[in-house]
Design a protein around this motif. Sequence first.
Motif, short mmCIF file in Angstrom:
data_model
loop_
_atom_site.label_atom_id
_atom_site.label_comp_id
_atom_site.label_asym_id
_atom_site.label_seq_id
_atom_site.Cartn_x
_atom_site.Cartn_y
_atom_site.Cartn_z
N VAL A 375 0.85 -1.18 0.00
CA VAL A 375 0.00 0.00 0.00
C VAL A 375 0.89 1.24 0.00
O VAL A 375 2.09 1.16 0.29
N SER A 376 0.30 2.40 -0.33
CA SER A 376 1.09 3.63 -0.24
C SER A 376 0.84 4.31 1.10
O SER A 376 1.60 5.16 1.51
N ALA A 377 -0.24 3.93 1.76
CA ALA A 377 -0.60 4.60 3.02
C ALA A 377 -1.57 3.71 3.79
O ALA A 377 -2.21 2.82 3.23
N ARG B 44 4.96 12.79 -7.36
CA ARG B 44 4.89 12.06 -6.12
C ARG B 44 4.62 13.06 -5.00
O ARG B 44 5.21 14.14 -4.98
N ASN B 45 3.74 12.70 -4.10
CA ASN B 45 3.53 13.53 -2.93
C ASN B 45 4.30 12.91 -1.78
O ASN B 45 3.90 11.88 -1.25
N ASP B 50 1.66 9.09 -2.26
CA ASP B 50 0.85 8.87 -3.45
C ASP B 50 1.65 9.25 -4.69
O ASP B 50 2.52 10.12 -4.65
N GLU B 51 1.32 8.58 -5.81
CA GLU B 51 2.06 8.86 -7.03
C GLU B 51 1.14 8.85 -8.23
O GLU B 51 0.10 8.17 -8.24
N VAL B 52 1.55 9.60 -9.24
CA VAL B 52 0.79 9.66 -10.48
C VAL B 52 1.79 9.78 -11.64
O VAL B 52 2.86 10.37 -11.48
N ALA B 53 1.47 9.16 -12.76
CA ALA B 53 2.27 9.32 -13.97
C ALA B 53 1.32 9.80 -15.06
O ALA B 53 0.19 9.33 -15.15
#
Lengths: 409, 154
Positions: A375-377, B44-45, B50-53
């Motif tokens: 998970v990221s969080a 990326r935060n 959290d990440e986004v492309a």
Amino acid sequence: MTLAPRADFPLLERHPSLHYLDSAATAQKPRVVLDAIRAFYEEANANPRRGAYALSFEATQRYWSARETIARFLGAADPECLVFVRGTTEAMNLVAATAGREGISAGDNVVVTALEHHASFVTWQRATIEANAQFRIAELRPDLTLDVEHFASLLDARTKVVAVTHVSNALGLVSPVAELVALVRRRAPRAMIVLDGAQSAPHLPVQFDALGVDFYAFSGHKLGGPMGIGGLLGRKALLETMPPYQTGGDMIESVGDQVSTWNTVPFKFEAGTPNAADAVGLAAACEYLTGLGMARVRAHEVALLRALVPALTAIEGVTVHGPTDDAAFAMRSGAVSFELAEAHPHDLATILDQAGVAIRAGHHCCQPLMRRLGVSATARASVFVYSGEADVAALAGAVRHARAVFAGD
Amino acid sequence: MTGASSGRDGSDLEALYQGIILDHNRRPKNYGELPAPVHHAAGRNPLCGDEVAVFVKTEGDTLAEVSFTGKGCAISRASASLMTGAVKGKSRAQVDALFDLFHDVVTGRKKAEDHKAELGSLVALGGVAKFPVRVKCASMAWHTLKKALETPAT
């Protein structure tokens, strides 16, 4: 019931509808702590250990007395074993920059666990890169407890540092410290053991002298003290052989034109004007917790977790990370990490906030652990002496509401 | 200070998590990578991990196709999904102007209802303005789009 009255905490008094379940990030401050800091500045403010006048002597006395109180609270008989720092992060960096830098050579190794906070993980990762040493990570069992066999297999004669968290900040699981210490002493006789006490000092009765570790790092603000003060407890013999951390005023014995010599422990590690007022505030927090009784604090929190965990798992779509069976509560402390299917922890935290329930959502400075969880969080609820059943009920109610928002397809 | 004591109420929460946001979160549009050559950047935060492309195919000055991938909260996913639809077929200058407007709306400097025509379905993110800590979630995809457009196509 809460263990400590909410009225002891001015912030909680000011926000009667707040369900503060983020004490693992920072605890609210009892009034006695705020009063102690104010009293220091109003009654005894002078630079400690500097002046020959009475006021400076008074400041010095209060600063030293704070050291004695805090050391006693954490079970260290000798207050000289307590070095004041800003918090756990600085304590870790102090050990890495002194004993670590001198002790770790190319080909050596440092052992950490996958549960470590970045303050420990990254500090030792960087130290091994600089020394061209190996960085070894003890993995977790499927139930997210430390795989002690794997941990043991990483230890050898070239292990110079073992850094372990006493209580995982992300999962709230207590490490089997006695078992780990015995393994390290048997298999890695040259290793220093650094225990991250950020999440144990506020919640467990800690006896530093009986833990068998070389260093214990902790933060004052997590146990009700002010931000910006914490400590490193170290074995005296080790502290005495270590080089200084920072240089400056008060850490020297004498300064020659070419060479200087260092003050005694703990002053060798405390360059510059100390954060005396906050040390006094932290001592007041320790006295406050001693007044409640750390055994009762522990019992209160376990009882709350025994209510909180089933209240969450009863909600469809909620997963609590780590073991949740009856036996698990003996090794649970403070924090519970959980997830609600289909709702990202940030969305969950926003919805909970609207109900006055403050939890943490994020990676908890544990990205290596989050990777292993896939998970990221996560969402994390954490309790302290002022938490009670009303907070648990508000949490469960708000999570149900969040589920209604996100699962309503 | 809590959400409950910040002057917000349940209707603000409903405005934040309105149906269109939840729908785009569950079934985002334009999700997936585009075949090369594309302009591409990752955002990326660091606070939340959290990440986004974002992937952009341009034809001349026009954004012909835009897609995204990533992990994140409902706000960030819905925002990325809505963004891909909003910028498709627009010129770079139009995209810059739209981002500026969008940013002013989510940070509360401009009201979404005053700019319905320019915003189109992005209006749905107007509720973010009441939740300052979520502005980063809403704007991460846009910052990443800008970064992608500054990167040569590969």
